[in-house]
Scaffold this motif. Structure first.
Motif, PDB file in Angstrom:
ATOM      1  N   ARG A 331       0.834  -1.212   0.000  1.00  0.00           N
ATOM      2  CA  ARG A 331       0.000   0.000   0.000  1.00  0.00           C
ATOM      3  C   ARG A 331       0.863   1.254   0.000  1.00  0.00           C
ATOM      4  O   ARG A 331       0.562   2.232  -0.687  1.00  0.00           O
ATOM      5  N   ILE A 332       1.940   1.209   0.830  1.00  0.00           N
ATOM      6  CA  ILE A 332       2.862   2.365   0.846  1.00  0.00           C
ATOM      7  C   ILE A 332       3.488   2.571  -0.525  1.00  0.00           C
ATOM      8  O   ILE A 332       3.597   3.707  -1.022  1.00  0.00           O
ATOM      9  N   ASP A 333       3.863   1.491  -1.181  1.00  0.00           N
ATOM     10  CA  ASP A 333       4.477   1.601  -2.510  1.00  0.00           C
ATOM     11  C   ASP A 333       3.478   2.169  -3.524  1.00  0.00           C
ATOM     12  O   ASP A 333       3.847   2.980  -4.385  1.00  0.00           O
ATOM     13  N   GLU A 334       2.218   1.722  -3.418  1.00  0.00           N
ATOM     14  CA  GLU A 334       1.204   2.253  -4.329  1.00  0.00           C
ATOM     15  C   GLU A 334       0.980   3.754  -4.105  1.00  0.00           C
ATOM     16  O   GLU A 334       0.785   4.517  -5.056  1.00  0.00           O
ATOM     17  N   ILE A 335       1.007   4.171  -2.842  1.00  0.00           N
ATOM     18  CA  ILE A 335       0.834   5.592  -2.529  1.00  0.00           C
ATOM     19  C   ILE A 335       1.969   6.415  -3.115  1.00  0.00           C
ATOM     20  O   ILE A 335       1.758   7.488  -3.699  1.00  0.00           O
ATOM     21  N   ILE A 336       3.204   5.895  -2.963  1.00  0.00           N
ATOM     22  CA  ILE A 336       4.362   6.621  -3.513  1.00  0.00           C
ATOM     23  C   ILE A 336       4.255   6.701  -5.038  1.00  0.00           C
ATOM     24  O   ILE A 336       4.517   7.752  -5.647  1.00  0.00           O
ATOM     25  N   THR A 337       3.852   5.602  -5.652  1.00  0.00           N
ATOM     26  CA  THR A 337       3.675   5.596  -7.111  1.00  0.00           C
ATOM     27  C   THR A 337       2.605   6.591  -7.540  1.00  0.00           C
ATOM     28  O   THR A 337       2.760   7.332  -8.533  1.00  0.00           O
ATOM     29  N   GLU A 338       1.532   6.673  -6.798  1.00  0.00           N
ATOM     30  CA  GLU A 338       0.457   7.623  -7.102  1.00  0.00           C
ATOM     31  C   GLU A 338       0.931   9.055  -6.946  1.00  0.00           C
ATOM     32  O   GLU A 338       0.550   9.946  -7.727  1.00  0.00           O
ATOM     33  N   LEU A 339       1.750   9.301  -5.925  1.00  0.00           N
ATOM     34  CA  LEU A 339       2.308  10.642  -5.749  1.00  0.00           C
ATOM     35  C   LEU A 339       3.173  11.034  -6.947  1.00  0.00           C
ATOM     36  O   LEU A 339       3.083  12.159  -7.464  1.00  0.00           O
ATOM     37  N   ASP A 340       4.009  10.093  -7.380  1.00  0.00           N
ATOM     38  CA  ASP A 340       4.849  10.374  -8.558  1.00  0.00           C
ATOM     39  C   ASP A 340       3.979  10.689  -9.772  1.00  0.00           C
ATOM     40  O   ASP A 340       4.226  11.645 -10.508  1.00  0.00           O
ATOM     41  N   ARG A 341       2.970   9.836  -9.950  1.00  0.00           N
ATOM     42  CA  ARG A 341       2.095  10.033 -11.114  1.00  0.00           C
ATOM     43  C   ARG A 341       1.313  11.350 -10.991  1.00  0.00           C
ATOM     44  O   ARG A 341       1.090  12.052 -11.979  1.00  0.00           O
ATOM     45  N   GLY A 342       0.903  11.652  -9.765  1.00  0.00           N
ATOM     46  CA  GLY A 342       0.140  12.886  -9.555  1.00  0.00           C
ATOM     47  C   GLY A 342       0.945  14.133  -9.857  1.00  0.00           C
ATOM     48  O   GLY A 342       0.441  15.088 -10.447  1.00  0.00           O
TER      49      GLY A 342
END
Length: 372
Positions: A331-342
């Motif tokens: 979940r933490i990795d997905e959040i970081i990926t979403e931040l990058d994408r955002g």
């Protein structure tokens, strides 16, 4: 006389009625004819002039005579005019002032000339602006006024247009300056004087263009360029009266006469200090935004590194809680990926950067390109 012999009476009679060698008729008639011809020529000359000429009886103000130009301007017949007071031909708004002017002129009892401006009213009611020169003269013991009226409609129209143009120059929010071909200032509007810190418009005149630029050679360069190309627009640094520099945009041209010869130089000056500061702030903002995006990407990597360690240890633990640790790590990795994408793919951020791409720092553009 009865005492005279009959032949003497006959000779006298012949002399009076124009018979005989020494008759009065033969002595004075040729001179009278010459004088009449001279008067006719003078009358024809007066009728050919464009100036309206009035002969006014000083005591009554009535017209005694007029030339042909008067009839052409006003549309009245000569008979109508000779039955009219000259004051009745003056515009009602100006009549009282003109009557007072005529009264003072009549009281002077002199042949000096005085000039005033008034409008004559034509038969159709049209007001014709005239410059009227009045002179007092005396004929046969009677005082007259000779009024010569010149049509100044074109001059009045030109003066009105000049006043409108001058008002437009004075009310302009941009600084306007006019200099001669050597660069000496001959006019500056209020905006220019205020922009450069001069209290009065007159304080600007007689100075040279070089006095208004931080680099004195700019004034000379602008003058030379204008005389060569007749137009210029550039940004440079202006110099206020107190010595402080500021950013200005200068556009100008050469004013020419009908023959195409240069008469003077006109410059329009805008204070662009606010725009320069805004552009600088944009560049700094874009640069900081790029740094922030890059920093977030680096922080994401920094978080993922220890996260990978946690995941590695959790996979080696034979414990039901290990699956919980792995689940939260994903979940933490997905959040970081979403931040990058955002940050990189956000439509608003990308649209904003594209819209202001000219002010974006190269490093930001390169960074964004690497994330496409």
């Amino acid at each position: 006389m009865r005492s005279e012999p009959p032949e003497g009476r006959d000779a006298l009679r012949a002399k009076i009625i124009g018979l005989g060698e020494a008759s009065l008729h033969k002595n004075y008639y040729p001179e009278l004819q010459s004088r009449l011809a001279e008067l006719e020529r003078f009358r024809a000359l007066l009728d050919q002039t464009y100036d309206a000429i009035f002969l006014i009886r000083a005591k009554t103000g009535k017209l005694a005579d007029v030339n042909a130009a008067v009839r052409a301007y006003l549309g009245h017949s000569k008979k109508e005019l000779l039955a009219t007071s000259f004051a009745d031909l003056i515009s009602p708004q100006q009549k009282a002032g003109f009557v007072e002017f005529i009264r003072k002129k009549s009281d002077l009892q002199s042949e000096s000339r005085q000039t005033c401006t008034a409008s004559l009213i034509s038969r159709e009611g049209t007001e014709i602006p005239m410059e009227i020169t009045v002179r007092s003269v005396t004929f046969g013991g009677e005082q007259y006024l000779v009024a010569i009226a010149r049509d100044i409609a074109d001059r009045v129209r030109t003066e009105r247009e000049l006043r409108i143009k001058e008002t437009a120059l004075e009310s302009s929010t941009n600084g306007i300056l006019i200099a001669d071909l050597s660069g000496a200032v001959i006019y500056a509007n209020r905006s220019f004087a205020s922009m450069f810190g001069y209290g009065e418009d007159g304080a600007v005149t007689e100075r040279n263009l070089e006095a208004f630029f931080a680099d004195p050679t700019v004034g000379e360069t602008i003058t030379g360029h204008l005389l060569d190309d007749h137009a210029i627009m550039q940004e440079t640094i202006g110099l206020r009266n107190n010595g402080s520099p500021f950013h200005i945009q200068v556009s100008g041209s050469v004013v020419q006469n009908d023959a195409g010869q240069p008469l003077c130089i006109m410059l329009i000056v805008m204070d662009i200090t606010g725009r320069i500061l805004t552009d600088q702030m944009k560049r700094e903002t874009y640069a900081q935004l790029g740094k922030n995006i890059e920093q977030f990407a680096i922080l994401g990597d920094h978080i993922r590194n220890p996260l990978q360690v946690i995941v590695g240890y959790a996979e080696m633990i034979d414990d039901p809680l290990a699956e919980k640790i792995l689940e939260q790590s994903r979940r933490i990795d997905e959040i970081i990926t979403e931040l990058d994408r955002g940050w990189v793919e956000s439509a608003n951020v990308r649209q904003f950067l594209r819209k202001h791409g000219d002010g974006t720092e190269p490093s930001v553009q390169a960074f964004l390109h690497s994330w496409k």
